[in-house]
Write a protein that holds these residues in place. Structure first.
Motif, PDB file in Angstrom:
ATOM      1  N   LYS A 183       0.844  -1.191   0.000  1.00 20.51           N
ATOM      2  CA  LYS A 183       0.000   0.000   0.000  1.00 20.51           C
ATOM      3  C   LYS A 183       0.884   1.248   0.000  1.00 20.51           C
ATOM      4  N   ILE A 184       0.623   2.120  -0.932  1.00 10.14           N
ATOM      5  CA  ILE A 184       1.391   3.357  -1.057  1.00 10.14           C
ATOM      6  C   ILE A 184       0.488   4.529  -0.708  1.00 10.14           C
ATOM      7  N   ALA A 185       0.967   5.372   0.183  1.00  9.81           N
ATOM      8  CA  ALA A 185       0.182   6.535   0.613  1.00  9.81           C
ATOM      9  C   ALA A 185       1.121   7.688   0.911  1.00  9.81           C
ATOM     10  N   PRO A 186       0.664   8.907   0.785  1.00  8.98           N
ATOM     11  CA  PRO A 186       1.516  10.064   1.089  1.00  8.98           C
ATOM     12  C   PRO A 186       1.810  10.180   2.582  1.00  8.98           C
ATOM     13  N   ALA A 187       2.928  10.814   2.921  1.00  7.68           N
ATOM     14  CA  ALA A 187       3.291  11.041   4.321  1.00  7.68           C
ATOM     15  C   ALA A 187       2.293  12.023   4.948  1.00  7.68           C
ATOM     16  N   PRO A 188       2.138  12.026   6.263  1.00  7.41           N
ATOM     17  CA  PRO A 188       2.906  11.237   7.247  1.00  7.41           C
ATOM     18  C   PRO A 188       2.351   9.827   7.425  1.00  7.41           C
ATOM     19  N   HIS A 189       3.241   8.903   7.749  1.00  5.60           N
ATOM     20  CA  HIS A 189       2.849   7.513   7.933  1.00  5.60           C
ATOM     21  C   HIS A 189       2.657   7.155   9.401  1.00  5.60           C
ATOM     22  N   LEU A 190       3.151   8.013  10.292  1.00  2.00           N
ATOM     23  CA  LEU A 190       2.976   7.794  11.727  1.00  2.00           C
ATOM     24  C   LEU A 190       1.909   8.756  12.241  1.00  2.00           C
ATOM     25  N   HIS A 191       0.989   8.234  13.000  1.00  2.00           N
ATOM     26  CA  HIS A 191      -0.103   9.057  13.519  1.00  2.00           C
ATOM     27  C   HIS A 191      -0.119   8.988  15.044  1.00  2.00           C
ATOM     28  N   SER A 192      -0.562  10.063  15.656  1.00  2.00           N
ATOM     29  CA  SER A 192      -0.632  10.136  17.106  1.00  2.00           C
ATOM     30  C   SER A 192      -2.000  10.650  17.516  1.00  2.00           C
ATOM     31  N   GLU A 193      -2.427  10.242  18.693  1.00  2.00           N
ATOM     32  CA  GLU A 193      -3.697  10.735  19.218  1.00  2.00           C
ATOM     33  C   GLU A 193      -3.587  12.193  19.655  1.00  2.00           C
ATOM     34  N   GLN A 194      -2.360  12.677  19.845  1.00  2.00           N
ATOM     35  CA  GLN A 194      -2.171  14.055  20.265  1.00  2.00           C
ATOM     36  C   GLN A 194      -2.432  15.008  19.106  1.00  2.00           C
ATOM     37  N   SER A 195      -2.960  16.152  19.433  1.00  2.00           N
ATOM     38  CA  SER A 195      -3.144  17.242  18.475  1.00  2.00           C
ATOM     39  C   SER A 195      -2.714  18.524  19.162  1.00  2.00           C
ATOM     40  N   THR A 196      -2.631  19.594  18.393  1.00  2.00           N
ATOM     41  CA  THR A 196      -2.273  20.879  18.998  1.00  2.00           C
ATOM     42  C   THR A 196      -3.262  21.245  20.094  1.00  2.00           C
ATOM     43  N   ARG A 197      -4.535  21.027  19.832  1.00  2.00           N
ATOM     44  CA  ARG A 197      -5.565  21.360  20.817  1.00  2.00           C
ATOM     45  C   ARG A 197      -5.414  20.525  22.082  1.00  2.00           C
ATOM     46  N   SER A 198      -5.149  19.226  21.951  1.00  2.00           N
ATOM     47  CA  SER A 198      -5.037  18.372  23.132  1.00  2.00           C
ATOM     48  C   SER A 198      -3.798  18.718  23.946  1.00  2.00           C
ATOM     49  N   VAL A 199      -2.702  19.048  23.258  1.00  2.00           N
ATOM     50  CA  VAL A 199      -1.477  19.442  23.963  1.00  2.00           C
ATOM     51  C   VAL A 199      -1.708  20.739  24.731  1.00  2.00           C
ATOM     52  N   MET A 200      -2.321  21.724  24.087  1.00  2.00           N
ATOM     53  CA  MET A 200      -2.580  23.001  24.745  1.00  2.00           C
ATOM     54  C   MET A 200      -3.561  22.841  25.903  1.00  2.00           C
ATOM     55  N   ILE A 255      -4.399  22.720  31.809  1.00  2.00           N
ATOM     56  CA  ILE A 255      -4.677  21.972  33.039  1.00  2.00           C
ATOM     57  C   ILE A 255      -3.477  22.037  33.989  1.00  2.00           C
ATOM     58  N   ALA A 256      -2.264  21.927  33.431  1.00  2.00           N
ATOM     59  CA  ALA A 256      -1.055  21.999  34.261  1.00  2.00           C
ATOM     60  C   ALA A 256      -0.868  23.379  34.880  1.00  2.00           C
ATOM     61  N   GLY A 315       2.283  21.013  38.288  1.00  2.00           N
ATOM     62  CA  GLY A 315       2.039  21.106  36.859  1.00  2.00           C
ATOM     63  C   GLY A 315       3.101  20.391  36.048  1.00  2.00           C
ATOM     64  N   PHE A 316       4.338  20.443  36.494  1.00  2.00           N
ATOM     65  CA  PHE A 316       5.449  19.747  35.836  1.00  2.00           C
ATOM     66  C   PHE A 316       5.230  18.236  35.845  1.00  2.00           C
ATOM     67  N   VAL A 317       4.816  17.709  36.983  1.00  2.00           N
ATOM     68  CA  VAL A 317       4.549  16.263  37.095  1.00  2.00           C
ATOM     69  C   VAL A 317       3.417  15.863  36.151  1.00  2.00           C
ATOM     70  N   TYR A 318       2.385  16.695  36.049  1.00  2.00           N
ATOM     71  CA  TYR A 318       1.270  16.383  35.160  1.00  2.00           C
ATOM     72  C   TYR A 318       1.721  16.349  33.699  1.00  2.00           C
ATOM     73  N   LEU A 319       2.528  17.319  33.294  1.00  2.00           N
ATOM     74  CA  LEU A 319       3.001  17.351  31.910  1.00  2.00           C
ATOM     75  C   LEU A 319       3.881  16.153  31.590  1.00  2.00           C
ATOM     76  N   LEU A 320       4.687  15.720  32.560  1.00  2.00           N
ATOM     77  CA  LEU A 320       5.503  14.518  32.349  1.00  2.00           C
ATOM     78  C   LEU A 320       4.605  13.286  32.226  1.00  2.00           C
ATOM     79  N   TRP A 321       3.601  13.206  33.066  1.00  2.00           N
ATOM     80  CA  TRP A 321       2.698  12.065  33.033  1.00  2.00           C
ATOM     81  C   TRP A 321       1.952  11.985  31.703  1.00  2.00           C
TER      82      TRP A 321
END
Length: 318
Positions: free
Chosen positions: A6-23, A28-29, A197-203
């Motif tokens: 199967k050939i598909a354009p990049a990116p080939h790795l996906h993550s559940e994280q998004s800019t919104r979820s990170v922010m 919260i931290a 907050g630091f501990v939460y971000l690491l977790w």
């Protein structure tokens, strides 16, 4: 049955994280420090936080409208910038000055360079530095926390301004600095809330411990060499706030662990030089901004070698 590729354009790795979820995780931290600041400094702290967030959101929305770009307010990055800016301000700062800082941080530093991911320095720190240069008296007038202040909340000296004097240990015991019972900017006073907050971000794996621990460790090592009390330097000023929440900004910090280590050592060294030999008692903001500018060079020097490639100096030997 034949195997198919199967050939598909990049990116080939996906993550559940998004800019919104990170922010959202960063917000919260920041909540423990925001709540403690409101308890320590009262309605003034809450007003500053709301004004900074509102000015940042409005500046980003209007900037997107003027530039005819889709609104990026929904990624929550402007809310993070507003909270961080408010954390760097004294409780007595007039609200209209705080609003100016929010507009500068978003409209000038962030949106004029292309929006999130394109700014080369931390927007909240530039907002603070601009306010420091424009309104030095207001930005250097700190109030005592309400639990230990008089009814009129008179201005007071910060721990950094007392470093090197006998009055430091008498006026500010270490436990008092840890829980935030001292004069200072809103979000920098309570070390316990920032560490939580630091501990939460690491977790949540939003950040790695390389930059915060190296930054703080460098300050501790060099202040010890210079005969200064390391714990007071760590718990005074904005070191913990800067090391945990601002020096770790994805856009303005190096990508590789080695680059992050070099970057954090530079932040710590510049902080110590300004604090111990400069005319300003605090150096965290300027240290981070200077190393933000150096980040592209650090990335270039500390980039990972492509697997199977040969270093250039080996060709020189031939």
């Amino acid at each position: 049955m034949e195997n198919t590729i199967k050939i598909a354009p990049a990116p080939h790795l996906h993550s559940e994280q998004s800019t919104r979820s990170v922010m959202l995780d960063v917000i919260i931290a920041l909540l423990p420090a925001a709540l403690v600041a409101t308890w320590l400094f009262g309605w003034r702290a809450l007003s500053l936080q709301l004004v900074c967030v509102a000015s940042c959101v409005a500046a980003e929305y209007l900037s997107c409208a003027v530039l005819k770009k889709p609104s990026s307010v929904g990624d929550l990055s402007c809310i993070v910038t507003g909270l961080l800016l408010s954390f760097n301000l004294p409780a007595g700062l007039p609200l209209w000055m705080a609003a100016i800082g929010g507009v500068v941080a978003i409209a000038v530093v962030k949106m004029m360079f292309g929006g999130i991911g394109h700014n080369f320095v931390n927007p909240a720190l530039v907002g603070r530095v601009v306010l420091m240069c424009s309104f030095p008296l207001a930005m250097n007038t700190y109030l005592q926390p309400l639990p230990i202040a008089a009814a009129d909340a008179v201005a007071s000296a910060t721990p950094l301004s007392l470093l090197g004097t006998d009055a430091l240990g008498q006026q500010y015991p270490l436990w008092q600095l840890f829980v935030g019972l001292r004069a200072g900017a809103l979000g920098e006073t309570c070390g316990a809330a920032l560490i939580l907050g630091f501990v939460y971000l690491l977790w949540r794996r939003v950040i790695t411990p390389v930059i915060p621990l190296t930054f703080v460790g460098t300050v501790a090592a060099f202040t010890l060499i210079l005969g200064e009390p390391p714990l007071y330097h760590i718990l005074s000023g904005g070191l913990l706030l800067g090391a945990i929440f601002m020096a770790t900004d994805y856009t303005t910090s190096p990508m590789t662990p080695l680059g992050q280590f070099v970057y954090a050592v530079g932040c710590g060294l510049i902080t110590v030089l300004i604090r111990c030999f400069g005319s300003l008692p605090e150096g965290v903001s300027f240290a981070i901004l200077l190393m933000n500018i150096a980040t592209p060079l650090i990335d270039r020097v500390c980039h990972r070698r492509v697997f199977g490639s040969v270093r250039r100096w080996r060709f020189a030997k031939k």
